[in-house]
Design a protein around this motif. Structure first.
Motif, PDB file in Angstrom:
ATOM      1  N   ASP A 180      -5.834  -0.579  -1.828  1.00  0.00           N
ATOM      2  CA  ASP A 180      -6.460   0.033  -0.655  1.00  0.00           C
ATOM      3  C   ASP A 180      -5.833   1.381  -0.314  1.00  0.00           C
ATOM      4  O   ASP A 180      -5.503   1.672   0.839  1.00  0.00           O
ATOM      5  CB  ASP A 180      -6.351  -0.916   0.548  1.00  0.00           C
ATOM      6  CG  ASP A 180      -7.259  -0.495   1.698  1.00  0.00           C
ATOM      7  OD1 ASP A 180      -8.259   0.194   1.428  1.00  0.00           O
ATOM      8  OD2 ASP A 180      -6.951  -0.847   2.853  1.00  0.00           O
ATOM      9  N   VAL A 181      -5.659   2.213  -1.357  1.00  0.00           N
ATOM     10  CA  VAL A 181      -5.110   3.554  -1.155  1.00  0.00           C
ATOM     11  C   VAL A 181      -6.275   4.521  -1.032  1.00  0.00           C
ATOM     12  O   VAL A 181      -7.112   4.615  -1.932  1.00  0.00           O
ATOM     13  CB  VAL A 181      -4.204   3.976  -2.327  1.00  0.00           C
ATOM     14  CG1 VAL A 181      -3.689   5.395  -2.116  1.00  0.00           C
ATOM     15  CG2 VAL A 181      -3.044   3.004  -2.455  1.00  0.00           C
ATOM     16  N   SER A 182      -6.347   5.245   0.073  1.00  0.00           N
ATOM     17  CA  SER A 182      -7.452   6.175   0.294  1.00  0.00           C
ATOM     18  C   SER A 182      -7.015   7.588  -0.023  1.00  0.00           C
ATOM     19  O   SER A 182      -5.842   7.868  -0.253  1.00  0.00           O
ATOM     20  CB  SER A 182      -7.926   6.098   1.747  1.00  0.00           C
ATOM     21  OG  SER A 182      -6.857   6.423   2.621  1.00  0.00           O
ATOM     22  N   ARG A 185       0.836  -1.203   0.000  1.00  0.00           N
ATOM     23  CA  ARG A 185       0.000   0.000   0.000  1.00  0.00           C
ATOM     24  C   ARG A 185       0.871   1.253   0.000  1.00  0.00           C
ATOM     25  O   ARG A 185       0.598   2.218  -0.718  1.00  0.00           O
ATOM     26  CB  ARG A 185      -0.916   0.003   1.219  1.00  0.00           C
ATOM     27  CG  ARG A 185      -1.930   1.162   1.218  1.00  0.00           C
ATOM     28  CD  ARG A 185      -2.734   1.175   2.507  1.00  0.00           C
ATOM     29  NE  ARG A 185      -3.288  -0.143   2.771  1.00  0.00           N
ATOM     30  CZ  ARG A 185      -3.379  -0.676   3.989  1.00  0.00           C
ATOM     31  NH1 ARG A 185      -2.940  -0.014   5.046  1.00  0.00           N
ATOM     32  NH2 ARG A 185      -3.912  -1.871   4.150  1.00  0.00           N
ATOM     33  N   ARG A 186       1.944   1.230   0.797  1.00  0.00           N
ATOM     34  CA  ARG A 186       2.853   2.390   0.824  1.00  0.00           C
ATOM     35  C   ARG A 186       3.589   2.531  -0.512  1.00  0.00           C
ATOM     36  O   ARG A 186       3.855   3.640  -0.973  1.00  0.00           O
ATOM     37  CB  ARG A 186       3.854   2.238   1.970  1.00  0.00           C
ATOM     38  CG  ARG A 186       3.204   2.176   3.334  1.00  0.00           C
ATOM     39  CD  ARG A 186       2.566   3.504   3.726  1.00  0.00           C
ATOM     40  NE  ARG A 186       1.726   3.385   4.900  1.00  0.00           N
ATOM     41  CZ  ARG A 186       2.169   3.378   6.156  1.00  0.00           C
ATOM     42  NH1 ARG A 186       3.461   3.465   6.390  1.00  0.00           N
ATOM     43  NH2 ARG A 186       1.338   3.270   7.169  1.00  0.00           N
ATOM     44  N   ARG A 201      -5.789   2.570  -6.880  1.00  0.00           N
ATOM     45  CA  ARG A 201      -6.217   2.888  -5.519  1.00  0.00           C
ATOM     46  C   ARG A 201      -7.052   1.772  -4.889  1.00  0.00           C
ATOM     47  O   ARG A 201      -6.887   1.459  -3.713  1.00  0.00           O
ATOM     48  CB  ARG A 201      -7.021   4.191  -5.507  1.00  0.00           C
ATOM     49  CG  ARG A 201      -6.180   5.397  -5.841  1.00  0.00           C
ATOM     50  CD  ARG A 201      -6.995   6.683  -5.823  1.00  0.00           C
ATOM     51  NE  ARG A 201      -6.089   7.810  -5.904  1.00  0.00           N
ATOM     52  CZ  ARG A 201      -5.438   8.327  -4.872  1.00  0.00           C
ATOM     53  NH1 ARG A 201      -5.616   7.817  -3.679  1.00  0.00           N
ATOM     54  NH2 ARG A 201      -4.615   9.340  -5.026  1.00  0.00           N
ATOM     55  N   ALA A 214       2.301   1.685  -3.324  1.00  0.00           N
ATOM     56  CA  ALA A 214       1.286   2.243  -4.222  1.00  0.00           C
ATOM     57  C   ALA A 214       1.159   3.750  -4.017  1.00  0.00           C
ATOM     58  O   ALA A 214       1.037   4.512  -4.982  1.00  0.00           O
ATOM     59  CB  ALA A 214      -0.058   1.559  -3.982  1.00  0.00           C
ATOM     60  N   ASN A 215       1.178   4.186  -2.764  1.00  0.00           N
ATOM     61  CA  ASN A 215       1.144   5.629  -2.494  1.00  0.00           C
ATOM     62  C   ASN A 215       2.295   6.338  -3.195  1.00  0.00           C
ATOM     63  O   ASN A 215       2.129   7.421  -3.762  1.00  0.00           O
ATOM     64  CB  ASN A 215       1.231   5.885  -0.983  1.00  0.00           C
ATOM     65  CG  ASN A 215      -0.136   6.000  -0.341  1.00  0.00           C
ATOM     66  OD1 ASN A 215      -1.010   6.688  -0.846  1.00  0.00           O
ATOM     67  ND2 ASN A 215      -0.332   5.303   0.763  1.00  0.00           N
TER      68      ASN A 215
END
Length: 628
Positions: free
Chosen positions: A623-625, A482-483, A619, A485-486
């Motif tokens: 699970d990127v918000s 997730r990080r 996203r 992906a951010n």
């Protein structure tokens, strides 16, 4: 035709979508257009307007997403189609946007082509229809095809291996004496002998093998040829391009390639001499010069020729991946030779080591304008107290040599000269574990670089052992992904061009397009994200995307779109640098929008949108918000 209509006709002819229409069609268009003048703040399209194609003559329109985010800013010669459009298929990796809102943000003069007239053009002129009826991915494919045109017919890209092969193969049995093999080579006037057993190619002996493996090693000339032959052969297909063959010569530092058909039949042999007769200057020359360089000055001379090599490859129409491979084979050769010179100067290494390239060199995606990112992986016997000074001096020697060759030191000091980037396999495993289990922003920034590690010199098995631990760990950690992906979403793609500026968002308008920052890097980040999440070993951005698609991580269509966008950015960057080299200017990645044609701007807009769509799609699965 009245003067006013001629003036409109000339303007329409400058709009890329209309530029290839026949002259008679362009002559008739002005009478079919409606001229509208809209004040700033007026609704668009006007409530009383019928559907059709709008052409901006002057002024500006802002196209916004339903959430208010600027999607595009339209200016002179830009188009807006107010009509139902074929939608691109929603697939894994492709975001589908809602209908945008459009506002008149400057007093604007526009021409409107009514929908029936627009549809007539679509039906009668395929070259016009292509601009509107095809997906962005298909338009990018065509853009790449157009960029590849113009190479000389005799260029290395056009010739096949079969066309360059000069004679039938000279073969012998590996069981005959070395003396007899040498006599066959002398009589046939060849420098390599293909060894065949039961109609199968089993080995190769060259004149160099006769000198080094027989005479210098004291092997009897009555011994069978199999004792000095090379068994693990790199081969090439007769249908391969000469350019592909040249990369094999350069990458493996070899001088002969057996030519083997798809069914395994031996066709012949290709030598570097055959290739050099066809194309005088190439990466083969530079690799040879690098591997034979006696000192740092000679290495520096090789590096100084990289811009000329890039310019030559651009001129012959080299595609993105082969062009990058050619550049990296030279950089790798310089690096390997520098490690050899370092050991000559410092004495043998106290323990086994592997010199790893990171970043674009690690991924095999370099251009002539690049800096260096590297690291050392050391055997478990490494003791900092006993061996640290030797490897510090070793790293200093190699990095200074690369800097002299034009590869500037990394501004962030991601180099083997930094003690943290000289570690044993176990030390590297601990470092990666810390990054993965404690994914802070700085850790993620470092991880993105080090997940591109590739061994250039030394023991490959040291890095293989590290990946055996690290890749499963990263694949199983969704928080790390997730990080990552951010990080892949940190760079927002430009929206397009407005007048002479690159539009990034409402507030940021740049006078140059950085093709690395706003093109290649975001795609490389997305490809790395998919590779890490799926535990894939691929490093090159294109191969990562293709492998991720094959593994089900994203659709074939999404992967193909990203690959085409990457290739477009890479080729335009290489062309930009080649033009700078010809003008004697310092190389950079920043393209002046004024140097782009209207069609190239359209192609880049398509590429921006392909990447932006995938960034938005990423996203959900990771699970990127939040919003960008």
């Amino acid at each position: 035709m009245a003067a006013e209509l001629w003036e409109i006709r000339d303007f329409i002819a400058e709009v890329p979508a209309f530029a290839e229409l026949p002259g008679k069609v362009l002559d008739a268009l002005p009478r079919r257009l409606t001229v509208r003048y809209l004040r700033r703040g007026r609704p668009f399209p006007p409530p009383d307007a019928e559907p059709g194609l709008w052409i901006v003559r002057s002024g500006a329109l802002a196209v916004r997403e339903p959430d208010g985010r600027l999607r595009e800013k339209l200016g002179e010669t830009d188009l807006y189609l107010d009509a139902p459009q074929p939608t691109e298929p929603e697939a894994r990796g492709e975001d589908t946007a809602e209908t945008p809102a459009v506002a008149v943000v400057e007093d604007s003069l526009l021409y409107q082509l009514p929908l029936p007239a627009f549809e007539d053009l679509l039906e009668a002129h395929p070259v016009f229809a292509w601009r509107f009826e095809r997906s962005r991915r298909e338009r990018l494919e065509r853009a790449l095809s157009e960029l590849g045109q113009g190479g000389r017919p005799e260029a290395l890209m056009a010739a096949t291996v079969e066309a360059l092969r000069r004679r039938e193969p000279i073969t012998a049995s590996p069981a005959i004496p070395i003396r007899q093999g040498a006599e066959i080579m002398t009589e046939a006037q060849v420098s390599a002998l293909l060894l065949v057993e039961d109609e199968r190619l089993v080995g190769l002996v060259t004149d160099r093998d006769l000198r080094r493996r027989c005479l210098a090693a004291g092997v009897s000339v009555d011994s069978p040829l199999r004792e000095i032959m090379t068994e693990s052969l790199i081969t090439v297909a007769p249908t391969s391009s000469a350019f592909e063959a040249s990369l094999l010569f350069s990458r493996h530092n070899i001088h002969h390639l057996p030519v083997v058909a798809e069914d395994g039949a031996l066709v012949g042999i290709l030598s570097t001499s055959d290739l050099l007769r066809h194309q005088g200057t190439h990466s083969i020359h530079l690799v040879r010069d690098a591997m034979a360089a006696p000192d740092l000055e000679a290495i520096a001379r090789v590096g100084s020729r990289l811009p000329d090599l890039e310019a030559q490859l651009v001129a012959i129409g080299a595609e993105a991946e082969p062009l990058g491979e050619a550049m990296v084979t030279v950089t790798d050769a310089m690096t390997r030779r520098l490690t050899e010179l370092a050991e000559q100067a410092l004495g043998p290494a106290p323990v086994d080591w592997a010199w790893a390239a990171l970043g674009s060199q690690g991924r095999r995606e370099q251009t002539a304008f690049t800096d260096q990112d590297n690291a050392l992986i050391l055997d478990e016997a490494f003791d900092p107290a006993q061996h640290g000074e030797w490897f510090e001096r070793f790293a200093q020697f190699v990095t200074e040599g690369l800097a002299a060759a034009g590869l500037e030191p990394c501004p962030g000091e991601t180099m083997a000269t930094t003690p943290d980037w000289r570690q044993s396999v176990a030390g590297w495993a601990r470092t990666f574990r810390d990054w993965i289990e404690q994914p802070e922003p700085h850790s993620i920034m470092l991880a993105t670089n080090f997940f591109d590690m590739r061994v250039v010199a030394g023991r490959d098995s040291l890095l293989d052992a590290l990946w055996g631990t690290v890749r499963p760990l990263a694949r199983s950690n969704t928080i790390f992904q997730r990080r990552l992906a951010n990080n892949a979403l940190a760079i927002r793609m430009p929206l397009g061009f407005f007048r002479r500026l690159v539009v990034v968002d409402d507030e940021q308008h740049d006078d140059r397009l950085d093709l690395k920052r706003y093109g290649l890097m975001p795609i490389a980040d997305l490809a790395r994200l998919h590779a890490v999440s799926l535990g894939l070993p691929e490093l090159h951005t294109v191969r990562r995307l293709q492998a991720a698609s094959a593994a089900g991580g994203l659709s074939a269509s999404a992967a193909a779109g990203l690959v085409d966008a990457w290739r477009l950015f890479y080729v335009l960057r290489a062309r930009h640098q080649a033009a700078q080299a010809r003008r004697g200017e310092p190389l950079d990645n920043r393209l002046d929008p004024d140097r782009l044609s209207g069609l190239e701007r359209d192609h880049l807009r398509d590429a921006f949108r392909v990447v932006d769509d995938h960034q938005r799609w990423v996203r959900a699965p990771f699970d990127v918000s939040g919003t960008r």
